[in-house]
Design a protein around this motif. Structure first.
Motif, short mmCIF file in Angstrom:
data_model
loop_
_atom_site.label_atom_id
_atom_site.label_comp_id
_atom_site.label_asym_id
_atom_site.label_seq_id
_atom_site.Cartn_x
_atom_site.Cartn_y
_atom_site.Cartn_z
N SER A 1 0.79 -1.37 -0.13
CA SER A 1 -0.10 -0.06 -0.03
C SER A 1 0.85 1.35 -0.05
N PRO A 2 0.73 2.27 -0.72
CA PRO A 2 1.32 3.51 -0.91
C PRO A 2 1.21 4.15 0.56
N LEU A 3 0.04 3.97 1.50
CA LEU A 3 -0.01 4.63 2.72
C LEU A 3 0.76 3.75 3.58
N ALA A 4 1.50 2.88 3.52
CA ALA A 4 2.27 2.24 4.36
C ALA A 4 3.50 2.80 4.82
N ASP A 5 4.09 2.65 6.00
CA ASP A 5 5.29 3.01 6.27
C ASP A 5 6.61 2.44 5.67
N ARG A 6 7.57 3.12 4.95
CA ARG A 6 8.52 2.47 4.48
C ARG A 6 9.77 2.74 5.02
N PRO A 7 11.07 2.04 4.94
CA PRO A 7 12.27 2.58 5.26
C PRO A 7 12.68 3.82 4.82
N LYS A 8 13.52 4.58 5.60
CA LYS A 8 13.72 5.86 4.76
C LYS A 8 14.34 6.07 3.52
N ASP A 9 15.31 4.91 3.29
CA ASP A 9 15.94 4.84 2.05
C ASP A 9 15.13 4.07 1.11
N ASP A 10 14.12 3.70 1.19
CA ASP A 10 13.31 2.89 0.22
C ASP A 10 12.96 3.84 -1.03
N LEU A 11 13.19 3.34 -2.23
CA LEU A 11 12.74 4.38 -3.51
C LEU A 11 11.40 3.90 -3.89
N GLY A 12 10.80 2.88 -3.39
CA GLY A 12 9.27 2.74 -4.01
C GLY A 12 8.31 3.35 -3.44
N ARG A 13 7.05 3.25 -3.60
CA ARG A 13 5.96 3.71 -3.15
C ARG A 13 4.62 3.07 -3.06
N PHE A 14 4.14 2.71 -4.43
CA PHE A 14 2.98 2.05 -4.68
C PHE A 14 2.73 0.81 -5.02
N GLY A 15 3.99 -0.01 -4.86
CA GLY A 15 4.11 -1.37 -4.99
C GLY A 15 3.56 -1.84 -6.66
N LEU A 16 3.74 -0.72 -7.28
CA LEU A 16 3.07 -1.09 -8.71
C LEU A 16 4.60 -1.14 -9.95
N GLY A 17 5.66 -0.49 -9.36
CA GLY A 17 6.63 0.10 -10.12
C GLY A 17 7.03 -1.13 -11.28
N MET A 18 7.70 -2.20 -10.56
CA MET A 18 8.32 -3.13 -11.43
C MET A 18 7.46 -3.84 -12.42
N LYS A 19 6.10 -4.00 -12.05
CA LYS A 19 5.14 -4.57 -12.78
C LYS A 19 4.62 -3.58 -13.97
N THR A 20 4.19 -2.40 -13.62
CA THR A 20 3.83 -1.57 -14.66
C THR A 20 4.86 -1.06 -15.68
N ALA A 21 6.03 -0.85 -15.00
CA ALA A 21 7.21 -0.38 -15.85
C ALA A 21 7.51 -1.32 -16.69
N SER A 22 7.48 -2.56 -16.49
CA SER A 22 7.90 -3.65 -17.40
C SER A 22 7.10 -3.89 -18.41
N ILE A 23 5.73 -4.30 -17.97
CA ILE A 23 4.60 -4.65 -19.01
C ILE A 23 4.47 -3.36 -20.03
N SER A 24 4.79 -1.99 -19.32
CA SER A 24 4.64 -1.03 -20.35
C SER A 24 5.56 -1.09 -21.60
N GLN A 25 6.65 -2.05 -21.39
CA GLN A 25 7.63 -2.25 -22.41
C GLN A 25 7.57 -3.46 -23.25
N CYS A 26 7.00 -4.49 -22.59
CA CYS A 26 7.17 -6.01 -23.05
C CYS A 26 5.94 -6.76 -22.62
N ARG A 27 5.67 -7.63 -23.37
CA ARG A 27 4.42 -8.58 -23.15
C ARG A 27 4.68 -9.77 -22.34
N CYS A 28 5.96 -9.85 -21.82
CA CYS A 28 6.49 -11.11 -21.17
C CYS A 28 7.50 -10.56 -20.12
#
Length: 503
Positions: A82-109
Motif C-alpha cells: 500500500s502507498p499508505l504503508a510506512d517504508r524504510p527511509k531509504d526505500d525508493l518505492g511507494r505504490f507497489g506497482l513500479g516493477m510490474k507496470t514499468a515492465s509490462i509497459s515495454q514488454c508482454r512477457c
C-alpha cells in the motif's frame, strides 16, 4: 455468496492492458526498475539491450539481496504494498506497482529470476498473451523453471544473491520489425542512448562518492551527469533553506551555473544535459537523492527563457513527503504544496535574477577586458529605435582583409550586403521555438577553428602586436574564448615554432 456484497475481481487481461497505458517510456521504465535494485542494496546493475528483431530482449540484472520464493510471489502482485504503508527511509518505492507496470509497459512477457544468499533461485513470469489465451481472466503467475533456458539461469551463478528481469516481446519498442530492418535497429540503438543519458541524470548522486552504485549499459559504466556543476570552480551556490509543510522538510539549494565563457567546450556541451540548456533550467526535485523532476518551474508562473538558463535549484525530499508533493507512480512528476509556493517563488526569483545578471553581463566583462574595438566580429547598433548588426571593421582579421585587398570597393559592398540581409526574423523565430538547436561556433570543425585562429593571430602580429599580447587577446576574443583548451594548444605550438626559429 453474500447478500451484502459481490466479489468484483478485475479481469487479469483487462487490468494488465490498462496498466500498460500508465505513460512510461523506456528510460523512465528502466529507472523504476533500478529503484528496486538500489533499495535491494545492489552495488552493480547491468542493463543489456539485445537487438534480434521480434526476439529482441532487455535484461536488467543486479547483485542486490535478491528474493525468496514468498518475497518474489508478493513482489509480482500488482499493488504489492500500500502507498499508505510506512517504508524504510531509504526505500525508493511507494505504490507497489513500479516493477510490474514499468515492465509490462515495454514488454508482454516479464520473467523475474532471483536468489538470496541463503535460498535457491526462484522464478515467476507474467505472460500477457498466455493470460489472454486462457479466456478465464485468472491471474495465472507462471513459475516453471524451464520457462528460461539453462543459459539464462546461469546468469545468476556469478552472484551470491541478485535478481534478473527478462523483458521479452518488446511490442512498444520493436513491434514486428525483422532483425535486418536497419531503421528499426537504429531506433533501438537511439533508445539505448536515451536510456543512458536519462539514468546518468536520474541516479547521478548514486553513481559517485562513497558506496557508489555502478550502472552498466551494454557492458559500459554510465558516467553521472551533475546538473549543478558542483565540481566547477565558477559555479555559484546560493544560500540554502529548509522549508516545512505539514511537518515534512524540504531542503532547498539554488545554484547559478557559470557563463559559457567560463567553461570549456566539452564542459558546456555536457552541462546542457539530455534536453539542452534552456530545458534544464528550474527546480530539480529529489526523493531520497533520486531525481524525480529535472528542470521545471513547477507551475509557479515563470517561463523558461534564454537569460534564465543558468538557474538550477535543488529540492531534497524524504519519501514520507510523497503524498504531500503529489508524486506520481512513474516518479516523474511532483507538485509543491500550496503552503510552500510563495517561498519557492521568492527563491526562484532570486536565483533567476542572479542567473540573468551573469548571463547578460559576462559578455560585457569580456568586452571591457579586451576593449570594444575588437572583442567581437559583430557590433550592435541602434538607430531610430531599431536594432542593426554590423561587421566590426576594427576586428584584426577584417582590418587586414581591407588593407591587403587591391580593390576594397567589392569587399565593402559584400560586407554591406551581408549586414543588410541578416535573416533576423527567422533567427528570432527559430530561437524561440528551439533555443538549444543552434550549434556553437566551430562545433565539430576543429580544422576550421584552428585556421581562423591562426589567421586572426597572424593579423594581430603583422599589425605590430607583441606575440604575448596577441596571445592574451586571442584567449579573450569571441568565439575563441569558448575554446580555451584549443587556443592554449595553438599558442603552445606557436611558442615552440618561435623557439625553433630563434636558434
Amino acid at each position: 455468496m453474500s447478500d451484502d456484497y459481490d466479489i468484483a475481481s478485475p479481469g487479469a487481461t483487462e487490468l494488465f492492458e490498462s496498466l500498460r497505458a500508465f505513460g512510461y517510456d523506456l528510460p523512465t521504465a528502466l529507472a523504476d526498475i533500478i529503484d528496486n535494485s538500489i533499495t535491494a542494496r545492489a552495488r552493480n546493475v547491468w542493463i543489456d539491450m539485445h537487438w534480434a528483431g521480434p526476439q529482441s530482449r532487455i535484461m536488467i540484472r543486479d547483485d542486490g539481496r535478491g528474493m525468496t520464493e514468498d518475497a518474489l510471489r508478493q513482489a509480482m502482485k500488482p499493488g504489492s504494498l500500500s502507498p499508505l504503508a510506512d517504508r524504510p527511509k531509504d526505500d525508493l518505492g511507494r505504490f507497489g506497482l513500479g516493477m510490474k507496470t514499468a515492465s509490462i509497459s515495454q514488454c508482454r512477457c516479464l520473467t523475474v529470476l532471483s536468489r538470496t544468499d541463503r535460498s535457491a533461485a526462484v522464478l515467476r513470469r507474467w505472460d500477457l498473451d498466455y493470460i489472454a489465451s486462457t479466456g478465464t481472466g485468472e491471474w495465472r503467475l507462471l513459475k516453471r523453471p524451464d520457462l528460461l533456458s539453462p543459459e539464462d539461469h546461469a546468469r545468476l551463478d556469478c552472484h551470491k544473491s541478485g535478481t534478473i528481469l527478462f523483458w521479452d516481446r518488446l511490442g512498444a519498442l520493436v513491434g514486428s520489425a525483422p532483425a535486418d530492418d536497419e531503421t528499426a535497429q537504429r531506433h533501438f540503438r537511439e533508445r539505448a542512448d536515451a536510456v543512458k543519458h536519462h539514468l546518468a541524470m536520474v541516479f547521478h548522486r548514486f553513481l559517485k562518492g562513497r558506496g557508489a552504485v555502478t550502472i552498466h549499459m551494454n557492458g559500459r559504466p554510465i558516467e553521472p551527469w551533475d546538473p549543478f556543476l558542483e565540481d566547477i570552480d565558477f559555479t555559484e551556490p546560493l544560500s540554502a533553506e529548509t522549508l516545512i509543510a505539514d511537518g515534512e522538510r524540504a531542503e532547498i539549494k539554488p545554484f547559478v551555473l557559470p557563463h559559457h565563457s567560463r567553461l570549456t567546450a566539452d564542459q558546456h556541451a555536457a552541462a546542457a544535459g539530455p534536453k539542452g540548456w534552456n530545458a534544464h533550467q528550474g527546480f530539480y526535485i529529489y526523493r531520497n537523492r533520486r531525481l524525480l523532476v529535472a528542470g521545471d518551474w513547477l507551475g509557479l508562473g515563470m517561463q523558461k527563457e534564454e537569460h534564465f538558463k543558468l538557474a538550477r535549484i535543488r529540492i531534497d525530499l524524504p519519501n514520507s513527503a510523497d503524498l504531500l508533493w503529489q508524486i506520481d507512480v512513474k516518479k516523474s512528476r511532483a507538485r509543491p504544496p500550496a503552503a510552500l509556493r510563495l517561498d519557492l517563488q521568492r527563491i526562484a526569483r532570486t536565483t533567476r535574477n542572479r542567473a540573468s545578471s551573469i548571463y547578460r553581463h559576462r559578455g560585457k566583462i569580456i568586452q571591457r577586458q579586451l576593449g570594444d574595438r575588437e572583442a567581437f566580429l559583430w557590433t550592435h547598433l541602434t538607430k531610430h529605435g531599431k536594432s542593426y548588426y554590423r561587421i566590426n571593421r576594427d576586428h584584426p582579421l577584417v582590418r587586414k582583409v581591407l588593407e591587403v585587398a587591391e580593390e576594397r570597393a567589392p569587399i565593402r559592398a559584400l560586407f554591406s550586403l551581408i549586414e543588410q540581409t541578416i535573416p533576423a526574423p527567422l533567427i528570432v523565430i527559430n530561437n524561440a521555438e528551439t533555443p538549444d538547436a543552434f550549434g556553437q561556433p566551430f562545433d565539430g570543425a576543429p580544422a576550421e577553428l584552428r585556421a581562423a585562429m591562426k589567421a586572426v593571430f597572424d593579423a594581430m602580429v603583422e599589425d605590430g602586436r607583441d606575440r604575448a599580447e596577441a596571445a592574451r587577446a586571442l584567449l579573450l576574443m569571441e568565439p575563441f574564448s569558448s575554446w580555451p583548451e584549443v587556443v592554449t594548444a595553438f599558442l603552445d605550438e606557436v611558442a615552440r615554432e618561435a623557439a625553433k626559429s630563434s636558434r
